[in-house]
Design a protein around this motif. Structure first.
Motif, PDB file in Angstrom:
ATOM      1  N   VAL A 141       0.839  -1.200   0.000  1.00  0.00           N
ATOM      2  CA  VAL A 141       0.000   0.000   0.000  1.00  0.00           C
ATOM      3  C   VAL A 141       0.876   1.254   0.000  1.00  0.00           C
ATOM      4  O   VAL A 141       0.647   2.191  -0.771  1.00  0.00           O
ATOM      5  N   ALA A 142       1.897   1.265   0.823  1.00  0.00           N
ATOM      6  CA  ALA A 142       2.783   2.435   0.906  1.00  0.00           C
ATOM      7  C   ALA A 142       3.495   2.664  -0.424  1.00  0.00           C
ATOM      8  O   ALA A 142       3.599   3.801  -0.899  1.00  0.00           O
ATOM      9  N   THR A 143       3.955   1.584  -1.049  1.00  0.00           N
ATOM     10  CA  THR A 143       4.634   1.703  -2.339  1.00  0.00           C
ATOM     11  C   THR A 143       3.667   2.224  -3.396  1.00  0.00           C
ATOM     12  O   THR A 143       4.004   3.087  -4.209  1.00  0.00           O
ATOM     13  N   TYR A 144       2.438   1.705  -3.362  1.00  0.00           N
ATOM     14  CA  TYR A 144       1.416   2.156  -4.309  1.00  0.00           C
ATOM     15  C   TYR A 144       1.154   3.657  -4.142  1.00  0.00           C
ATOM     16  O   TYR A 144       1.105   4.403  -5.126  1.00  0.00           O
ATOM     17  N   LEU A 145       1.009   4.106  -2.913  1.00  0.00           N
ATOM     18  CA  LEU A 145       0.756   5.534  -2.676  1.00  0.00           C
ATOM     19  C   LEU A 145       1.912   6.380  -3.176  1.00  0.00           C
ATOM     20  O   LEU A 145       1.716   7.439  -3.783  1.00  0.00           O
ATOM     21  N   GLU A 146       3.132   5.920  -2.954  1.00  0.00           N
ATOM     22  CA  GLU A 146       4.284   6.692  -3.410  1.00  0.00           C
ATOM     23  C   GLU A 146       4.314   6.745  -4.935  1.00  0.00           C
ATOM     24  O   GLU A 146       4.689   7.763  -5.507  1.00  0.00           O
TER      25      GLU A 146
END
Ligand SMILES: [Zn+2]
Length: 106
Positions: A16-21
């Motif tokens: 999720v964090a990678t997707y948001l970035e």
């Protein structure tokens, strides 16, 4: 900092964090095993990892993006999970590695 998602596990939190970035939103994972390794805030050790956005103004957009992303992530996958050359295990619906961006081997 705003908390936008409680993940089932650290792997989901990282995805999720990678997707948001990738969407231009600065995000960070707090809690879960990562926190235990870092050793900060040991009072929350053992809790589920959570994804935070660094800019409060991104929180609303991030929450919408995360809802869609997590729904697809948790959808029943077809086929078997695959293991990337970098060692990451990925669910079959992913065509590339979230960690190193390597394509799924054919
Ligand atoms: Zn990889």
């Amino acid at each position: 900092m705003k908390d936008v998602h409680e993940a089932l596990n650290l792997r989901e939190a990282n995805m999720v964090a990678t997707y948001l970035e990738d969407q231009g939103i600065l995000a960070d994972v707090r809690g879960g095993a990562y926190q235990a390794v870092v050793g900060e805030l040991s009072n929350i050790r053992g809790t589920l990892p959570r994804v935070w956005v660094l800019e409060d103004g991104d929180a609303e957009r991030a929450a919408r993006l995360v809802a869609t992303f997590v729904a697809s992530l948790r959808a029943t996958p077809e086929g078997e999970p695959w293991v990337c050359a970098c060692g990451e295990t990925l669910e079959p619906q992913f065509q590339s590695c979230w960690k190193c961006q390597a394509p799924k081997p054919v």
